[in-house]
Design an enzyme around this catalytic site. Structure first.
Site, PDB file in Angstrom:
ATOM      1  N   GLU A  66      -5.687 -11.397  14.602  1.00  0.00           N
ATOM      2  CA  GLU A  66      -4.668 -10.807  13.734  1.00  0.00           C
ATOM      3  C   GLU A  66      -3.567 -10.166  14.581  1.00  0.00           C
ATOM      4  O   GLU A  66      -2.399 -10.122  14.189  1.00  0.00           O
ATOM      5  CB  GLU A  66      -5.293  -9.765  12.807  1.00  0.00           C
ATOM      6  N   HIS A 119       0.295  -9.837   4.033  1.00  0.00           N
ATOM      7  CA  HIS A 119      -0.837  -9.392   3.229  1.00  0.00           C
ATOM      8  C   HIS A 119      -0.717  -7.906   2.913  1.00  0.00           C
ATOM      9  O   HIS A 119       0.138  -7.200   3.429  1.00  0.00           O
ATOM     10  CB  HIS A 119      -2.186  -9.698   3.908  1.00  0.00           C
ATOM     11  N   HIS A 171       3.216  -6.675   4.460  1.00  0.00           N
ATOM     12  CA  HIS A 171       3.700  -6.760   5.840  1.00  0.00           C
ATOM     13  C   HIS A 171       3.095  -8.026   6.426  1.00  0.00           C
ATOM     14  O   HIS A 171       2.158  -8.603   5.853  1.00  0.00           O
ATOM     15  CB  HIS A 171       3.277  -5.526   6.650  1.00  0.00           C
ATOM     16  N   ASP A 218       0.626 -20.749   5.995  1.00  0.00           N
ATOM     17  CA  ASP A 218       1.786 -20.334   6.786  1.00  0.00           C
ATOM     18  C   ASP A 218       2.940 -19.891   5.887  1.00  0.00           C
ATOM     19  O   ASP A 218       3.287 -20.577   4.920  1.00  0.00           O
ATOM     20  CB  ASP A 218       2.246 -21.493   7.677  1.00  0.00           C
ATOM     21  N   HIS A 219       3.508 -18.736   6.221  1.00  0.00           N
ATOM     22  CA  HIS A 219       4.637 -18.153   5.485  1.00  0.00           C
ATOM     23  C   HIS A 219       4.293 -17.865   4.025  1.00  0.00           C
ATOM     24  O   HIS A 219       5.163 -17.871   3.155  1.00  0.00           O
ATOM     25  CB  HIS A 219       5.901 -19.022   5.602  1.00  0.00           C
ATOM     26  N   HIS A 229       1.653 -10.661   9.721  1.00  0.00           N
ATOM     27  CA  HIS A 229       0.991 -10.798  11.021  1.00  0.00           C
ATOM     28  C   HIS A 229       1.238 -12.205  11.545  1.00  0.00           C
ATOM     29  O   HIS A 229       1.407 -13.153  10.771  1.00  0.00           O
ATOM     30  CB  HIS A 229      -0.521 -10.593  10.908  1.00  0.00           C
ATOM     31  N   CYS A 239      -1.922  -1.176   6.837  1.00  0.00           N
ATOM     32  CA  CYS A 239      -2.178  -2.483   6.226  1.00  0.00           C
ATOM     33  C   CYS A 239      -2.277  -2.391   4.704  1.00  0.00           C
ATOM     34  O   CYS A 239      -2.365  -3.419   4.031  1.00  0.00           O
ATOM     35  CB  CYS A 239      -3.425  -3.137   6.816  1.00  0.00           C
TER      36      CYS A 239
HETATM   37 NI    NI Z   1      -2.158  -5.981   8.195  1.00  0.00          NI
END
Ligand code: NI
Length: 136
Positions: free
Chosen positions: A125, A15, A40, A80-81, A42, A34
């Site tokens: 997260e 995200h 990047h 996911d992914h 999580h 972020c």
């Molecule tokens: Ni983040």
């Protein structure tokens, strides 16, 4: 008599936290790392809690296989992914903070589970940062 059942799940996603109407500098001031324009990832850990009555016929609150399948379809396979900003439609105009992701997950599961159940979503997260949402 109320009982609560839990199911854990996991997904990885990328995200970027930012507002399009802010400069990169302002986004960095507010969202820190972020807001990295290159995105990047999580490792999100999810706990879904379902509360209700035990069915006297089956002894179940809910068939956990059914809960597992809804989480798989509505969350894991959906997120996911993925790049949440670019690939998950709810976040086209909504900042994918852990708060907003938890609300989106709750909304998606709410549509699938019978209204007799109360649902609470806990979303990590990071191992130390997490939120809970139960539709209030
Ligand atoms: Ni983040």
């Amino acid at each position: 008599m109320k009982i609560k059942a839990f199911r854990k799940a996991h997904f990885n996603a990328a995200h970027r936290l930012y507002r399009k109407d802010w400069s990169d500098e302002k986004n960095f001031q507010v969202f820190g790392k972020c807001s990295n324009p290159k995105f990047h990832g999580h490792n999100y850990e999810l706990v879904v809690a379902v509360t209700g009555e035990i069915d006297p016929e089956t002894g179940y609150l809910i068939d956990l296989k059914i809960l597992k399948d809804h989480i798989k379809n509505e969350v894991e396979e959906y997120m996911d992914h993925k790049n949440l900003n670019e690939e998950v439609e709810e976040f086209a105009t909504l900042n994918p903070t852990v708060e907003n992701i938890a609300v989106v997950i709750w909304d998606r599961l709410r549509k699938k589970l019978a209204s007799k159940y109360d649902i609470e979503v806990t979303l990590y997260e990071t191992p130390r940062n997490f939120v809970t949402y139960k539709g209030e």
